[in-house]
Design a protein around this motif. Structure first.
Motif, PDB file in Angstrom:
ATOM      1  N   GLY A   1       7.319  20.005   2.888  1.00  0.00           N
ATOM      2  CA  GLY A   1       8.560  20.554   2.353  1.00  0.00           C
ATOM      3  C   GLY A   1       8.364  21.069   0.935  1.00  0.00           C
ATOM      4  O   GLY A   1       7.628  20.480   0.139  1.00  0.00           O
TER       5      GLY A   1
ATOM      6  N   THR B   1       8.781  11.651  -2.128  1.00  0.00           N
ATOM      7  CA  THR B   1       9.812  11.236  -3.084  1.00  0.00           C
ATOM      8  C   THR B   1       9.897  12.208  -4.255  1.00  0.00           C
ATOM      9  O   THR B   1      11.001  12.583  -4.672  1.00  0.00           O
TER      10      THR B   1
ATOM     11  N   SER C   1       3.536  13.281  -2.538  1.00  0.00           N
ATOM     12  CA  SER C   1       4.634  12.316  -2.393  1.00  0.00           C
ATOM     13  C   SER C   1       5.930  13.029  -2.014  1.00  0.00           C
ATOM     14  O   SER C   1       6.377  13.954  -2.704  1.00  0.00           O
TER      15      SER C   1
ATOM     16  N   TRP D   1       5.386  15.667   1.419  1.00  0.00           N
ATOM     17  CA  TRP D   1       5.186  15.485   2.865  1.00  0.00           C
ATOM     18  C   TRP D   1       6.202  14.504   3.402  1.00  0.00           C
ATOM     19  O   TRP D   1       6.085  13.284   3.176  1.00  0.00           O
TER      20      TRP D   1
ATOM     21  N   SER E   1      10.425  22.353  -2.567  1.00  0.00           N
ATOM     22  CA  SER E   1      11.676  22.500  -3.314  1.00  0.00           C
ATOM     23  C   SER E   1      11.336  23.169  -4.643  1.00  0.00           C
ATOM     24  O   SER E   1      10.194  23.093  -5.110  1.00  0.00           O
TER      25      SER E   1
ATOM     26  N   ILE F   1       0.876  -1.179   0.000  1.00  0.00           N
ATOM     27  CA  ILE F   1       0.000   0.000   0.000  1.00  0.00           C
ATOM     28  C   ILE F   1       0.910   1.226   0.000  1.00  0.00           C
ATOM     29  O   ILE F   1       1.640   1.462   0.965  1.00  0.00           O
TER      30      ILE F   1
ATOM     31  N   TYR G   1      20.274  24.148  -0.231  1.00  0.00           N
ATOM     32  CA  TYR G   1      21.115  23.364  -1.133  1.00  0.00           C
ATOM     33  C   TYR G   1      20.700  23.549  -2.587  1.00  0.00           C
ATOM     34  O   TYR G   1      19.563  23.923  -2.882  1.00  0.00           O
TER      35      TYR G   1
ATOM     36  N   ILE H   1       9.838   3.914  -1.116  1.00  0.00           N
ATOM     37  CA  ILE H   1       9.924   2.748  -0.227  1.00  0.00           C
ATOM     38  C   ILE H   1       9.109   1.591  -0.819  1.00  0.00           C
ATOM     39  O   ILE H   1       9.580   0.445  -0.890  1.00  0.00           O
TER      40      ILE H   1
HETATM   41  C1  LIG Z   1      11.394  18.780  -0.030  1.00  0.00           C
HETATM   42  C2  LIG Z   1      11.946  17.432   0.367  1.00  0.00           C
HETATM   43  C3  LIG Z   1      13.298  17.175   0.206  1.00  0.00           C
HETATM   44  C4  LIG Z   1      13.819  15.923   0.557  1.00  0.00           C
HETATM   45  N1  LIG Z   1      15.134  15.670   0.309  1.00  0.00           N
HETATM   46  C5  LIG Z   1      15.619  14.426   0.539  1.00  0.00           C
HETATM   47  C6  LIG Z   1      16.954  14.106   0.197  1.00  0.00           C
HETATM   48  O1  LIG Z   1      17.699  14.946  -0.299  1.00  0.00           O
HETATM   49  N2  LIG Z   1      17.397  12.828   0.412  1.00  0.00           N
HETATM   50  C7  LIG Z   1      16.581  11.869   0.955  1.00  0.00           C
HETATM   51  O2  LIG Z   1      17.027  10.726   1.127  1.00  0.00           O
HETATM   52  N3  LIG Z   1      15.316  12.159   1.311  1.00  0.00           N
HETATM   53  C8  LIG Z   1      14.815  13.407   1.111  1.00  0.00           C
HETATM   54  N4  LIG Z   1      13.534  13.701   1.467  1.00  0.00           N
HETATM   55  C9  LIG Z   1      12.766  12.697   2.228  1.00  0.00           C
HETATM   56  C10 LIG Z   1      12.270  11.599   1.321  1.00  0.00           C
HETATM   57  O3  LIG Z   1      11.646  12.187   0.223  1.00  0.00           O
HETATM   58  C11 LIG Z   1      11.302  10.685   2.082  1.00  0.00           C
HETATM   59  O4  LIG Z   1      11.925  10.199   3.261  1.00  0.00           O
HETATM   60  C12 LIG Z   1      10.893   9.489   1.218  1.00  0.00           C
HETATM   61  O5  LIG Z   1      10.607   9.905  -0.085  1.00  0.00           O
HETATM   62  C13 LIG Z   1       9.678   8.793   1.800  1.00  0.00           C
HETATM   63  O6  LIG Z   1       9.266   7.811   0.873  1.00  0.00           O
HETATM   64  P1  LIG Z   1       7.890   7.054   1.030  1.00  0.00           P
HETATM   65  O7  LIG Z   1       7.798   6.092  -0.079  1.00  0.00           O
HETATM   66  O8  LIG Z   1       7.762   6.526   2.428  1.00  0.00           O
HETATM   67  O9  LIG Z   1       6.776   8.200   0.944  1.00  0.00           O
HETATM   68  P2  LIG Z   1       6.216   9.023  -0.307  1.00  0.00           P
HETATM   69  O10 LIG Z   1       7.243   9.346  -1.300  1.00  0.00           O
HETATM   70  O11 LIG Z   1       5.457  10.167   0.269  1.00  0.00           O
HETATM   71  O12 LIG Z   1       5.242   8.001  -1.002  1.00  0.00           O
HETATM   72  C14 LIG Z   1       4.006   7.619  -0.443  1.00  0.00           C
HETATM   73  C15 LIG Z   1       3.108   7.274  -1.621  1.00  0.00           C
HETATM   74  O13 LIG Z   1       1.936   6.665  -1.107  1.00  0.00           O
HETATM   75  C16 LIG Z   1       0.809   7.173  -1.798  1.00  0.00           C
HETATM   76  N5  LIG Z   1      -0.320   7.124  -0.872  1.00  0.00           N
HETATM   77  C17 LIG Z   1      -0.604   7.985   0.138  1.00  0.00           C
HETATM   78  N6  LIG Z   1      -1.740   7.596   0.768  1.00  0.00           N
HETATM   79  C18 LIG Z   1      -2.162   6.474   0.133  1.00  0.00           C
HETATM   80  C19 LIG Z   1      -3.269   5.606   0.315  1.00  0.00           C
HETATM   81  N7  LIG Z   1      -4.179   5.822   1.265  1.00  0.00           N
HETATM   82  N8  LIG Z   1      -3.381   4.547  -0.522  1.00  0.00           N
HETATM   83  C20 LIG Z   1      -2.475   4.301  -1.488  1.00  0.00           C
HETATM   84  N9  LIG Z   1      -1.411   5.099  -1.708  1.00  0.00           N
HETATM   85  C21 LIG Z   1      -1.260   6.166  -0.899  1.00  0.00           C
HETATM   86  C22 LIG Z   1       1.161   8.598  -2.179  1.00  0.00           C
HETATM   87  O14 LIG Z   1       0.450   8.973  -3.342  1.00  0.00           O
HETATM   88  C23 LIG Z   1       2.668   8.501  -2.417  1.00  0.00           C
HETATM   89  O15 LIG Z   1       2.964   8.315  -3.783  1.00  0.00           O
HETATM   90  C24 LIG Z   1      12.975  14.934   1.122  1.00  0.00           C
HETATM   91  C25 LIG Z   1      11.614  15.194   1.275  1.00  0.00           C
HETATM   92  C26 LIG Z   1      11.097  16.431   0.905  1.00  0.00           C
HETATM   93  C27 LIG Z   1       9.612  16.682   1.055  1.00  0.00           C
END
Ligand SMILES: Cc1cc2nc3c(=O)[nH]c(=O)nc-3n(C[C@H](O)[C@H](O)[C@H](O)COP(=O)(O)OP(=O)(O)OC[C@H]3O[C@@H](n4cnc5c(N)ncnc54)[C@H](O)[C@@H]3O)c2cc1C
Length: 489
Positions: free
Chosen positions: A256, A42, A40, A347, A258, A6, A284, A11
């Motif tokens: 956040g 990412t 997202s 987020w 960018s 999900i 940065y 990740i």
């Molecule tokens: C501005 C900014 C700069 C950053 N810079 C860096 C960096 O330089 N280096 C680094 O390592 N990290 C960085 N990060 C942190 C990094 O982006 C996150 O730690 C990482 O992307 C989290 O990945 P994730 O897959 O858990 O979440 P996300 O990328 O948020 O993915 C979650 C996904 O789940 C989906 N989703 C949400 N709710 C539901 C639901 N109910 N059902 C199905 N799907 C759903 C969303 O659509 C989304 O696509 C940064 C973050 C931000 C905001």
């Protein structure tokens, strides 16, 4: 085995890739997530692969922090091989630009080389954190060199914000995260065991002690054997709607911003960044590769951060203004004539205690991974391997228990250390936003006033022998963070 993932961020997709590589013909991997990926993290990430450049004074003092750093360090080492595995698996299904790429150093969406600059735009918190970075680089024997700020390509800050010291870390690089998502989407489609469902999970269903399905926004219910919850910052909202009877600390929205800019005359080839400061990661600039046939003149400027208990869809004007101003003053004055190509809002999944949540829950077929905050992109080759091992029931490092999803929020900072750290970050933020004290005791008075407020807040929430993480102050102040931990394990 049928695994339901999900979420469709970094990740979720990297874990799907690990699982797909291990899958037999009878296995099925379903990835649920809206294709638009609103919010997202990412997609908004600078996607820097920083371990050392993220170090702050005291951030390696506790064994749990040292373990987190160990994970980050290891993930950094895994990236080149992981990237090659993705290119190999994607082959002809990769986006056009990626097909010509040979991974790190191949002139594509990933490369290495990070300059850390110690400038005078904020206050001496930068100096402390810069010293901590140097100490760690030396202690871990990490390749780096001190450089003259004047020798950094395309580094032309305003005189008043110029760096007095700088260093170059060879192995810390960056990606274009949007291209990586596209690459993963495409290569996963090559595996017959993988299917994508373009929908949102609205509720998880539980019968007895196991999950039995996921109700989707399109009205369907999906059923699997094992479920990985990796929706980033929305994890708490989904768990609350699902009435699962488990207590997982709250994940907040680390909103956040960018900026993607085009800088024709001053393109970048390396990351330039400050140390962490003022409750965020400093300023940065990251080269933003799009396509081998396009000019390499796009740059990502990052990043702001504020913590919200609810989703926040837009970039605030103050965030955009802060980034534009800081980029022109602290990175390159010539950015005044760069073009603003796009504003990203993401987020960061930020847990109440600031540490990631990784592991199998007391619902035996539910695995959770979130709370990666500022470095989930960087950690993904390692986290995906850990998650695939957990899903397959393989052994993992015992220390991961520290990050168990149902743990009580970790209380690592003492009250005194947390108050001191908060004051430093608040003052640093004030200086970044133009605070100029009049001569005399004004700064001391402000610090004393912050200290009194923070002591009162700690008393109000019962934080007598533990400290509130600096970025969580408002969440405690306005009652969004839980203070009664009796129900957690
Ligand atoms: C501005 C900014 C700069 C950053 N810079 C860096 C960096 O330089 N280096 C680094 O390592 N990290 C960085 N990060 C942190 C990094 O982006 C996150 O730690 C990482 O992307 C989290 O990945 P994730 O897959 O858990 O979440 P996300 O990328 O948020 O993915 C979650 C996904 O789940 C989906 N989703 C949400 N709710 C539901 C639901 N109910 N059902 C199905 N799907 C759903 C969303 O659509 C989304 O696509 C940064 C973050 C931000 C905001």
């Amino acid at each position: 085995m049928e695994t339901v993932i999900i979420g469709n961020g970094i990740i979720a997709l990297t874990t799907a890739f690990r699982l797909a590589k291990r899958a037999s013909a009878r296995d099925l991997i379903t990835i649920i997530g809206p294709r638009a990926r609103a919010g997202s993290a990412t997609r908004a990430a600078g996607a820097m692969l920083n371990s050392f450049a993220e170090i702050e004074k005291g951030s390696l003092d506790h064994e749990i922090d040292m373990f987190r750093f160990e994970l980050s360090h290891l993930a950094g080492r895994m990236w080149p091989r992981f990237e090659n595995e993705m290119i190999e698996a994607g082959a002809s299904c990769l986006p056009l630009g990626c097909r010509k790429c040979s991974g790190f150093g191949g002139g594509g969406c990933v490369d290495t080389g990070t300059y850390v600059v110690n400038n005078t735009a904020a206050d001496d918190l930068d100096d402390e954190n810069y010293d901590a970075i140097v100490d760690a680089l030396e202690q871990f024997d990490e390749p780096f060199r001190h450089v003259s700020p004047r020798d950094i390509p395309n580094y032309l800050p305003e005189q008043k914000a110029r760096a007095t010291r700088a260093l170059y870390i060879e192995n810390e690089g960056w990606f274009n995260p949007k291209l990586i998502l596209e690459k993963l989407d495409n290569l996963l489609k090559r595996f017959p065991q993988v299917r994508f469902v373009d929908a949102e999970a609205q509720r998880l269903l539980k019968t007895g002690k196991v999950l039995t399905g996921v109700v989707l926004s399109n009205g369907e219910t999906l059923v699997g054997d094992t479920y990985l919850l990796a929706t980033g910052a929305t994890v708490t909202d989904l768990i609350e709607k699902s009435d699962l009877g488990i207590d997982i600390q709250r994940i907040f929205y680390g909103v956040g911003v960018s900026l993607e800019i085009r800088s024709r005359d001053f393109p970048h080839t390396k990351v330039i960044r400050t140390p962490n400061r003022g409750l965020a990661c400093g300023i940065y600039s990251v080269p933003f590769f799009r396509d081998p046939d396009e000019p390499q003149d796009h740059i990502l400027i990052g990043a702001t951060n504020f913590i919200s208990p609810t989703p926040y869809n837009y970039g605030r004007l103050t965030s955009v203004e802060t980034l534009m101003k800081a980029a022109m003053e602290q990175i390159n004055v010539n950015f005044y004539k760069a073009d603003l190509v796009g504003i990203n809002v993401g987020w960061r999944p930020t847990s109440q205690d600031g540490y990631p949540l990784i592991g199998r829950t007391s619902i035996s077929n539910l695995v959770v991974c979130t709370g990666t905050k500022r470095d989930g992109f960087h950690l993904s080759p390692l986290l995906s391997e850990i998650l695939a091992n957990i899903i397959h029931g393989d052994k993992t490092d015992e220390r991961l228990e520290w990050f168990h999803p149902e743990r009580k929020p970790l209380r690592i900072l003492s009250r005194e250390a947390a108050i001191e750290k908060s004051i430093k970050h608040m003052m640093s933020a004030a200086y970044q936003h133009g605070f100029t004290p009049s001569p005399g005791g004004l700064t001391r008075q402000i610090i004393e006033s912050h200290k009194a407020n923070l002591e009162r807040l700690h008393d109000d929430v019962g934080a007598h022998d533990w400290g509130i993480p600096p970025d969580m102050l408002d969440m405690y102040r306005y009652g969004h963070a839980k203070t009664d931990l009796r129900q957690n394990k």
